[in-house]
Design an enzyme around this catalytic site. Sequence first.
Site, PDB file in Angstrom:
ATOM      1  N   CYS A 379       0.609  -1.210   0.027  1.00 59.29           N
ATOM      2  CA  CYS A 379      -0.102   0.064   0.121  1.00 59.29           C
ATOM      3  C   CYS A 379       0.890   1.153  -0.220  1.00 59.29           C
ATOM      4  O   CYS A 379       1.302   1.644  -0.996  1.00 59.29           O
ATOM      5  CB  CYS A 379      -1.075   0.036   1.031  1.00 59.29           C
ATOM      6  SG  CYS A 379      -2.423   0.990   0.834  1.00 59.29           S
ATOM      7  N   HIS A 504      -3.502  -5.291   0.201  1.00 61.86           N
ATOM      8  CA  HIS A 504      -2.830  -5.708   1.384  1.00 61.86           C
ATOM      9  C   HIS A 504      -3.059  -7.052   1.350  1.00 61.86           C
ATOM     10  O   HIS A 504      -3.926  -7.706   1.908  1.00 61.86           O
ATOM     11  CB  HIS A 504      -3.687  -5.104   2.528  1.00 61.86           C
ATOM     12  CG  HIS A 504      -3.445  -3.636   2.970  1.00 61.86           C
ATOM     13  ND1 HIS A 504      -2.680  -3.438   3.717  1.00 61.86           N
ATOM     14  CD2 HIS A 504      -4.092  -2.658   2.324  1.00 61.86           C
ATOM     15  CE1 HIS A 504      -2.570  -2.010   3.762  1.00 61.86           C
ATOM     16  NE2 HIS A 504      -3.565  -1.649   3.071  1.00 61.86           N
ATOM     17  N   GLU A 506      -1.634  -9.224   3.253  1.00 64.89           N
ATOM     18  CA  GLU A 506      -1.784  -9.813   4.741  1.00 64.89           C
ATOM     19  C   GLU A 506      -2.951 -10.148   5.284  1.00 64.89           C
ATOM     20  O   GLU A 506      -3.240 -10.816   5.993  1.00 64.89           O
ATOM     21  CB  GLU A 506      -0.807  -8.866   5.713  1.00 64.89           C
ATOM     22  CG  GLU A 506      -1.645  -7.637   6.035  1.00 64.89           C
ATOM     23  CD  GLU A 506      -1.252  -6.390   5.135  1.00 64.89           C
ATOM     24  OE1 GLU A 506      -1.140  -6.696   4.139  1.00 64.89           O
ATOM     25  OE2 GLU A 506      -1.366  -5.347   5.426  1.00 64.89           O
TER      26      GLU A 506
HETATM   27  N1  GLN Z   1      -1.805   6.674   2.665  1.00 57.63           N
HETATM   28  C1  GLN Z   1      -1.911   5.828   1.525  1.00 57.63           C
HETATM   29  C2  GLN Z   1      -3.283   6.339   0.769  1.00 57.63           C
HETATM   30  O1  GLN Z   1      -4.069   6.583   1.440  1.00 57.63           O
HETATM   31  C3  GLN Z   1      -1.556   4.374   1.800  1.00 57.63           C
HETATM   32  C4  GLN Z   1      -2.808   4.063   2.638  1.00 57.63           C
HETATM   33  C5  GLN Z   1      -2.206   2.663   3.212  1.00 57.63           C
HETATM   34  O2  GLN Z   1      -1.094   2.330   3.336  1.00 57.63           O
HETATM   35  N2  GLN Z   1      -3.254   1.984   3.929  1.00 57.63           N
HETATM   36  O3  GLN Z   1      -3.468   5.799  -0.325  1.00 57.63           O
END
Ligand code: GLN
Length: 534
Positions: A379, A504, A506
């Site tokens: 992410c 994600h 995970e």
């Molecule tokens: N801050 C980034 C976004 O909002 C990544 C978010 C995250 O890592 N969950 O896209």
Amino acid sequence: MPRGKYIIITGGVLSGLGKGITTSSIGLLLKMQGYAVTAIKIDPYLNCDAGTMNPFQHGEVFVLEDGGEVDLDLGNYERFLDINLSSDNNITTGRVYRTVIEKERRGDYLGKTVQIVPHVTDEIREWVKRVTAESSADICLVEIGGTVGDIESMPFLEAMRQLHQESPDDVIFLHTTLIPVLGVVGEQKTKPTQHSVKELRAIGIDPDIIIGRAEEPLEQKTREKIALFCDVPVDGVISAPDVSCIYEVPLLLDEQGLTDFILQRFGFRRRDGLYKWEEFVGGIKDTAEQVTMGIVGKYTALSDSYISIEEAFSHAGAALGVKVCIDWIEAEDLEEGTVSLDHLHGILVPGGFGMRGADGKMAAIRHAREKGIPFLGICFGFQLAVVEYARHVLGLDANSIEIDPETPHPVITILPEQEDVEDMGGTMRLGAYPIAVKDGTLAHRLYGTSTIRERHRHRYEVNPEYMPRLEEAGLVFSGVSADPPRMEIAEIPGHLFFIASQFHPEFTSRPLRPAPLFYGFVQAAREKKSQCSE
Ligand code: GLN
């Protein structure tokens, strides 16, 4: 179909006794006996969901298939039970009250005075029954957050008392407590347990099972005393001593006859053993080989904020016979140059928000890219990997607009539909979406298929305008989702292992089915280690 059965899990004495793991473990034991099991977490706070809560305070925000942002305990349920839950499996006071108030506004209560009993408690009871029926579960575990005696949890406990009253043979109450040991004499003390059971009984709930947390197993004498004073059978008093690996807990509970006790209460039969699980736990515990992975993040002081990542590592490690040691690295320390990354066999940059620590994370990514160290970005880690590539390979003064809204090269930009949303609870792209994986890439080799589904929680994304330039410079976008096209996976061919995902991975890793990206990452780290020692 038989009526659903319910196991209500409460906590006494103090919080943080691992109720979530106990609940998950019981679920696993019953599932391994062939019963369909679901689980509900009740969080007695007024937030409608966990999405607006700080992971510093509350631990990780777990994301479900349907995009629900929920308590991290639901992550444990999904992992232990190997099922997908929905947002309705997390009931919060905020959600219940919102529903009741909406009904009242619609006139559903026909002019009655709307009260906690029966209107709020009915809503809770119906909710629990509905989730159980909709998931066709034979058994539903209901974990009530907090500690018995808290004002917040009262309506929920009352609702569960009513559920029992409605159908006593279908409901078991299980109470988890702490059994402290006094230093000088080393005696296991049962008084706090007696008091919290008294508290439960005052609200009309008699526990059937008591699980006592203590460093060591409960002595026979302690069990008998609890049985006598709390009015439960001795074989309903179960020990939950400290363990080095949470996946051992089901085996410990089963050994003491907990599965049989529950099955018998419900009039169910025991059907099967636990060998697959025993093998998996053995895979985690009896590993000689070891790799060290660095997680470069912002909340490293509280490791609960990355609990799903830790678990994904242990699933992959168990499958590969490798123990994964995690080195938590505070991103800001990297900016000051006070820590080194030279001892790591792999570097992971997890999800995150905001500018603090972003430069440190990018320094770690650059180090992994240039030194051929296995890298997994998740992410925010994916977005920063793209920024790092644009900066140091393309030579652009690039950034994410989350970090610098005025950047001349916004390689990471805001998702179009997220621009003007006001409700903080709903500004992100959440939940599972399908992703097309390109043939012949590392991602394709790891997943072994051309379409995958993974879970998301983000506001920003790769700016499509920069995609051709980035690809010309060697970065491959090997996973893309449609409508509108969005970059989901980036990788660098020729590097031992350099891959990052907008989603994600995970959240979908399971003990017996490790997430492919983690599996490949640990495998690559093992290879890196063997190269280093040659
Ligand atoms: N801050 C980034 C976004 O909002 C990544 C978010 C995250 O890592 N969950 O896209």
